[in-house]
Design an enzyme around this catalytic site. Structure first.
Site, PDB file in Angstrom:
ATOM      1  N   ALA A   1      -4.205 138.217 -48.355  1.00 54.60           N
ATOM      2  CA  ALA A   1      -2.755 138.109 -48.503  1.00 54.60           C
ATOM      3  C   ALA A   1      -2.356 137.420 -49.812  1.00 54.60           C
ATOM      4  O   ALA A   1      -1.305 136.802 -49.884  1.00 54.60           O
ATOM      5  CB  ALA A   1      -2.126 137.396 -47.295  1.00 54.60           C
ATOM      6  N   SER A   2      -3.219 137.506 -50.795  1.00 55.70           N
ATOM      7  CA  SER A   2      -2.927 136.939 -52.126  1.00 55.70           C
ATOM      8  C   SER A   2      -2.648 135.444 -52.056  1.00 55.70           C
ATOM      9  O   SER A   2      -1.901 134.901 -52.853  1.00 55.70           O
ATOM     10  CB  SER A   2      -1.733 137.663 -52.765  1.00 55.70           C
ATOM     11  OG  SER A   2      -1.893 139.053 -52.686  1.00 55.70           O
ATOM     12  N   ARG A   3      -3.285 134.770 -51.104  1.00 57.51           N
ATOM     13  CA  ARG A   3      -2.944 133.383 -50.843  1.00 57.51           C
ATOM     14  C   ARG A   3      -3.887 132.381 -51.508  1.00 57.51           C
ATOM     15  O   ARG A   3      -3.591 131.187 -51.563  1.00 57.51           O
ATOM     16  CB  ARG A   3      -2.924 133.123 -49.340  1.00 57.51           C
ATOM     17  CG  ARG A   3      -4.285 133.252 -48.677  1.00 57.51           C
ATOM     18  CD  ARG A   3      -4.227 133.137 -47.173  1.00 57.51           C
ATOM     19  NE  ARG A   3      -3.923 131.810 -46.674  1.00 57.51           N
ATOM     20  CZ  ARG A   3      -4.726 130.763 -46.744  1.00 57.51           C
ATOM     21  NH1 ARG A   3      -5.912 130.866 -47.318  1.00 57.51           N
ATOM     22  NH2 ARG A   3      -4.364 129.591 -46.254  1.00 57.51           N
TER      23      ARG A   3
ATOM     24  N   GLY B   1     -14.807 137.946 -56.223  1.00 58.93           N
ATOM     25  CA  GLY B   1     -14.721 138.630 -57.500  1.00 58.93           C
ATOM     26  C   GLY B   1     -13.387 138.475 -58.182  1.00 58.93           C
ATOM     27  O   GLY B   1     -13.215 138.858 -59.334  1.00 58.93           O
TER      28      GLY B   1
ATOM     29  N   GLY C   1       0.941 134.532 -56.039  1.00 60.89           N
ATOM     30  CA  GLY C   1      -0.204 135.360 -55.689  1.00 60.89           C
ATOM     31  C   GLY C   1      -0.052 136.772 -56.227  1.00 60.89           C
ATOM     32  O   GLY C   1       0.669 137.582 -55.654  1.00 60.89           O
TER      33      GLY C   1
ATOM     34  N   GLU D   1      -2.961 141.211 -54.202  1.00 61.47           N
ATOM     35  CA  GLU D   1      -2.793 142.540 -53.615  1.00 61.47           C
ATOM     36  C   GLU D   1      -1.577 143.258 -54.169  1.00 61.47           C
ATOM     37  O   GLU D   1      -1.538 144.486 -54.215  1.00 61.47           O
ATOM     38  CB  GLU D   1      -2.640 142.418 -52.094  1.00 61.47           C
ATOM     39  CG  GLU D   1      -3.916 142.099 -51.373  1.00 61.47           C
ATOM     40  CD  GLU D   1      -3.652 141.951 -49.882  1.00 61.47           C
ATOM     41  OE1 GLU D   1      -2.979 142.814 -49.298  1.00 61.47           O
ATOM     42  OE2 GLU D   1      -4.101 140.955 -49.305  1.00 61.47           O
TER      43      GLU D   1
ATOM     44  N   GLY E   1     -11.968 135.694 -58.945  1.00 60.25           N
ATOM     45  CA  GLY E   1     -11.981 134.583 -59.887  1.00 60.25           C
ATOM     46  C   GLY E   1     -11.556 133.257 -59.305  1.00 60.25           C
ATOM     47  O   GLY E   1     -11.202 132.329 -60.018  1.00 60.25           O
TER      48      GLY E   1
END
Lengths: 160, 334
Positions: B87-89, B47, B289, B292, B49
């Site tokens: 982890a926003s990776r 979700g 990133g 989070e 994107g």
């Protein structure tokens, strides 16, 4: 136990099914009829993802028994677009980036549709009230509120 | 007994991805016979994107419109390896892998075009609209559609590429413990204004003003969407959400959405989002990133605002009315 016959109108077309007594409308719609637009979130009436419109009223399909739906007219989000043209609410959700994972979106749109059907030009507070039974994890609600207000404005412009 | 107002600020430094033994992601890119491009990944779009961003990155690198790219993230059993979407990776790791794969595919595409146009591949450029042109002589061109057909049915070439991005494991220095847990940091700062009822302990968040520094915003509308939702989630973490309110005692944990609380549409704080773009050195097209991170700074900002309002430090989340009242009682007893 004998199955129970159920007949209703779904998004304008006649449907007839045999269901086990006690089957929820959500289960009948998704797993018997194949309309997966109502989502099963909590299955206990607290998240709003399964919302559908029954005879003009917003209802939770996870708490509605299919066998009580004989003769009713049901609208789901899957029935909103016409000939590939999105409903103003669907378009507004798209353009306002009001959906991320999308799981709450059909229920939100159902709640918003019932609001706009009864109150074509709602205040922000009325939109908030109408959406207060629907939980969203991703958007922070603000884009959804804005989408509903935008759809209301585009409706009133079309009517004018 | 009164409603007391407070303001708190917090700033954070947020690493992109993690480093627990190397952090790799792979990507494969290939063209269809009609010149569309498939990106195959195991990275999952939940979700945020991912598919849109990977399509943009692939399209930008190859030189085609974004709608010519299809991203397949269907199956972690069969797709190229990815450590996962956490982890926003995702954008950073998978994006870099897609760039490498798309560059290789672009090179083959230009070589086939060069054979068709009887020029050197190094003399060719793309117009971003689905055509390959000779530099300085744009009247000499070929569509990517025709190049793909030629590659498939005439030249026997596979317009494809492999991408691999790895942040290698960083070992701590024995003497100092210093290490490099991440190569890329996003930043954020939040100012929160709250009202605290010192009789009931209830906190109302009035305003949240957030500044996020996220590298380059590859899709500004989707970035805004993520940050608005994240800011709400940060407040939810600060004040509402917990599965175990009396941890380590498991009693009274919420079992459904009536008990696991989150702010609803009627509880929204006035929210402001400002995006600063400082492209990262090793991110795909400068991205970092933001995922989070966007739900982090609100939490200490709200805790600081509560301290400013009523003078108690709550160091356990969520900051419930009960915790505030107990702290106020302890404060009065001292």
């Amino acid at each position: 136990m004998a199955k129970v016959p159920v007949q209703f109108t779904l998004n304008g077309s006649e449907k007839a099914e045999f269901v086990d007594s006690g089957t929820t409308l959500l289960h009948a719609l998704r797993d018997k009829i194949g309309d997966t637009s109502p989502k099963g979130g909590c299955h206990q009436g607290t998240c709003g993802a399964c919302s559908v419109i029954i005879d003009g009223e917003l209802r939770l399909s996870c708490l509605t028994l299919a066998e009580t739906c004989n003769g009713v007219a049901i609208t789901t989000t899957a029935g909103l677009s016409e000939a590939g043209v999105l409903h103003p609410l669907q378009r507004a959700f798209l353009e306002a980036f009001a959906t991320q994972c999308g799981f709450c979106t059909p229920g939100m749109i159902m709640a918003a549709k019932v609001l706009l059907d009864h109150t074509p030009n709602p205040s922000r507070d009325e939109v908030v009230e109408a959406l207060s039974g629907n939980i969203c994890r991703c958007t922070g609600y603000e884009p959804i509120i804005q989408a509903v207000l935008t759809a209301a404005r585009s409706n009133s412009q079309n009517a004018a | 007994m009164a409603i007391r107002r407070g303001r708190g600020v917090a700033a954070i430094n947020y690493p992109t991805g993690m480093n627990l033994g190397g952090d790799p992601t792979q990507a494969l890119v290939h063209s269809t016979p009609t010149g569309n491009f498939m990106v195959t990944l195991s990275s999952v779009d939940l979700g945020q994107g991912m598919k849109q961003i990977m399509a943009q990155i692939c399209a930008e690198t190859i030189g085609v419109p974004t709608d010519r790219v299809v991203v397949d993230t269907a199956d972690t059993d069969t797709g190229p390896h990815c450590m996962g979407t956490f982890a926003s990776r995702g954008t950073h790791r998978a994006g870099n892998a897609v760039i490498q794969a798309a560059r290789e595919a672009r090179q083959v595409m230009l070589e086939v075009a060069a054979e068709e146009l009887e020029v050197n591949a190094s003399d060719l450029e793309t117009d971003g609209q689905g055509n390959i042109l000779v530099k300085g002589a744009p009247q000499k061109s070929i569509s990517i559609f025709d190049v793909a057909l030629s590659a498939h049915f005439k030249r026997g070439r596979s317009i494809s590429g492999r991408g691999m991005f790895l942040i290698p494991r960083s070992y701590p220095e024995k003497e100092t413990g210093a290490m490099k847990p991440s190569t890329c940091y996003a930043h954020a700062c939040t100012v929160a204004e709250v009202e605290v009822d010192d009789e009931t302990g209830e906190v109302t968040v009035l305003t949240v003003k957030n500044v996020f520094e996220i590298g380059r915003a590859l899709n500004p509308k989707m970035v805004e969407q993520q940050l608005v939702g994240g800011s709400w989630m940060g407040i939810s973490h600060a004040l509402y959400e917990t599965t175990e309110p009396y941890y380590p005692n498991r009693d009274h944990g919420g079992t459904d959405f009536n008990q696991y609380l989150m702010p609803g549409p009627g509880d929204l704080a006035e929210t402001e989002i400002i995006v600063l773009e400082r492209p990262s050195a090793d991110g795909p097209y400068g991205a970092k990133g933001p995922g989070e991170m966007c739900a982090n700074p609100q939490i200490p900002a709200v805790a600081n605002a509560v301290f400013d309002a009523v003078g108690v430090r709550i160091d356990t989340l969520p900051i419930t009315p009960e915790r505030i009242l107990r702290a106020l009682k302890a404060q009065a007893a001292n």
